[in-house]
Design a protein around this motif. Sequence first.
Motif, PDB file in Angstrom:
ATOM      1  N   LEU A  10      -4.357   2.002 -14.270  1.00  0.00           N
ATOM      2  CA  LEU A  10      -3.451   1.504 -13.238  1.00  0.00           C
ATOM      3  C   LEU A  10      -3.237   0.014 -13.469  1.00  0.00           C
ATOM      4  O   LEU A  10      -4.183  -0.703 -13.789  1.00  0.00           O
ATOM      5  CB  LEU A  10      -4.042   1.733 -11.852  1.00  0.00           C
ATOM      6  CG  LEU A  10      -4.461   3.165 -11.528  1.00  0.00           C
ATOM      7  CD1 LEU A  10      -5.137   3.216 -10.170  1.00  0.00           C
ATOM      8  CD2 LEU A  10      -3.268   4.084 -11.556  1.00  0.00           C
ATOM      9  N   GLY A  11      -2.000  -0.438 -13.311  1.00  0.00           N
ATOM     10  CA  GLY A  11      -1.705  -1.854 -13.478  1.00  0.00           C
ATOM     11  C   GLY A  11      -0.813  -2.355 -12.357  1.00  0.00           C
ATOM     12  O   GLY A  11      -0.134  -1.568 -11.705  1.00  0.00           O
ATOM     13  N   ASN A  12      -0.817  -3.667 -12.150  1.00  0.00           N
ATOM     14  CA  ASN A  12       0.035  -4.233 -11.105  1.00  0.00           C
ATOM     15  C   ASN A  12       0.527  -5.614 -11.496  1.00  0.00           C
ATOM     16  O   ASN A  12       0.019  -6.229 -12.425  1.00  0.00           O
ATOM     17  CB  ASN A  12      -0.692  -4.264  -9.762  1.00  0.00           C
ATOM     18  CG  ASN A  12      -1.897  -5.160  -9.780  1.00  0.00           C
ATOM     19  OD1 ASN A  12      -2.363  -5.584 -10.822  1.00  0.00           O
ATOM     20  ND2 ASN A  12      -2.427  -5.453  -8.618  1.00  0.00           N
ATOM     21  N   GLU A  18       7.932  -4.199 -15.641  1.00  0.00           N
ATOM     22  CA  GLU A  18       7.686  -4.539 -17.048  1.00  0.00           C
ATOM     23  C   GLU A  18       6.433  -5.397 -17.184  1.00  0.00           C
ATOM     24  O   GLU A  18       5.610  -5.168 -18.083  1.00  0.00           O
ATOM     25  CB  GLU A  18       8.890  -5.265 -17.629  1.00  0.00           C
ATOM     26  CG  GLU A  18       8.763  -5.558 -19.105  1.00  0.00           C
ATOM     27  CD  GLU A  18      10.008  -6.194 -19.690  1.00  0.00           C
ATOM     28  OE1 GLU A  18       9.871  -6.822 -20.750  1.00  0.00           O
ATOM     29  OE2 GLU A  18      11.096  -6.075 -19.101  1.00  0.00           O
ATOM     30  N   ASP A  19       6.258  -6.356 -16.299  1.00  0.00           N
ATOM     31  CA  ASP A  19       5.078  -7.212 -16.325  1.00  0.00           C
ATOM     32  C   ASP A  19       3.818  -6.403 -16.008  1.00  0.00           C
ATOM     33  O   ASP A  19       2.764  -6.622 -16.609  1.00  0.00           O
ATOM     34  CB  ASP A  19       5.253  -8.365 -15.339  1.00  0.00           C
ATOM     35  CG  ASP A  19       4.220  -9.464 -15.534  1.00  0.00           C
ATOM     36  OD1 ASP A  19       4.014  -9.887 -16.689  1.00  0.00           O
ATOM     37  OD2 ASP A  19       3.626  -9.897 -14.531  1.00  0.00           O
ATOM     38  N   ALA A  20       3.912  -5.456 -15.080  1.00  0.00           N
ATOM     39  CA  ALA A  20       2.761  -4.605 -14.751  1.00  0.00           C
ATOM     40  C   ALA A  20       2.347  -3.776 -15.964  1.00  0.00           C
ATOM     41  O   ALA A  20       1.164  -3.626 -16.254  1.00  0.00           O
ATOM     42  CB  ALA A  20       3.098  -3.698 -13.570  1.00  0.00           C
ATOM     43  N   ILE A  21       3.336  -3.259 -16.703  1.00  0.00           N
ATOM     44  CA  ILE A  21       3.042  -2.478 -17.911  1.00  0.00           C
ATOM     45  C   ILE A  21       2.411  -3.366 -18.970  1.00  0.00           C
ATOM     46  O   ILE A  21       1.436  -2.984 -19.622  1.00  0.00           O
ATOM     47  CB  ILE A  21       4.324  -1.805 -18.439  1.00  0.00           C
ATOM     48  CG1 ILE A  21       4.842  -0.787 -17.411  1.00  0.00           C
ATOM     49  CG2 ILE A  21       4.062  -1.135 -19.789  1.00  0.00           C
ATOM     50  CD1 ILE A  21       6.272  -0.360 -17.642  1.00  0.00           C
ATOM     51  N   GLN A  22       2.948  -4.565 -19.145  1.00  0.00           N
ATOM     52  CA  GLN A  22       2.378  -5.489 -20.130  1.00  0.00           C
ATOM     53  C   GLN A  22       0.948  -5.857 -19.762  1.00  0.00           C
ATOM     54  O   GLN A  22       0.090  -6.002 -20.642  1.00  0.00           O
ATOM     55  CB  GLN A  22       3.243  -6.746 -20.256  1.00  0.00           C
ATOM     56  CG  GLN A  22       2.827  -7.645 -21.407  1.00  0.00           C
ATOM     57  CD  GLN A  22       2.944  -6.949 -22.758  1.00  0.00           C
ATOM     58  OE1 GLN A  22       4.009  -6.480 -23.123  1.00  0.00           O
ATOM     59  NE2 GLN A  22       1.844  -6.881 -23.499  1.00  0.00           N
ATOM     60  N   ASN A  23       0.664  -5.993 -18.461  1.00  0.00           N
ATOM     61  CA  ASN A  23      -0.703  -6.275 -18.008  1.00  0.00           C
ATOM     62  C   ASN A  23      -1.651  -5.142 -18.405  1.00  0.00           C
ATOM     63  O   ASN A  23      -2.795  -5.385 -18.801  1.00  0.00           O
ATOM     64  CB  ASN A  23      -0.745  -6.503 -16.499  1.00  0.00           C
ATOM     65  CG  ASN A  23      -0.129  -7.824 -16.094  1.00  0.00           C
ATOM     66  OD1 ASN A  23       0.036  -8.723 -16.903  1.00  0.00           O
ATOM     67  ND2 ASN A  23       0.244  -7.939 -14.827  1.00  0.00           N
TER      68      ASN A  23
END
Length: 68
Positions: A10-12, A18-23
């Motif tokens: 899980l990301g946020n 897009e930034d959540a995926i990159q995180n």
Amino acid sequence: MAVLKVIEILGNSTESFEDAIQNVIDEASKSVRNIKSVYIQDMQVSVKESKISEYRVNTKVTFGIDGD
């Protein structure tokens, strides 16, 4: 024969999906090598005062397994 493994992460982000995926990729890369793909299973947002306050993604990260 290639062997791949899939983990769920899980990301946020407060910026964008897009930034959540990159995180997710950045954090996973710290302990996982050979990332091949990231499947976005689910996307959602948190809302405060009628504005998006946080973007969230539920991902499946696929990576290669090193063989001996």
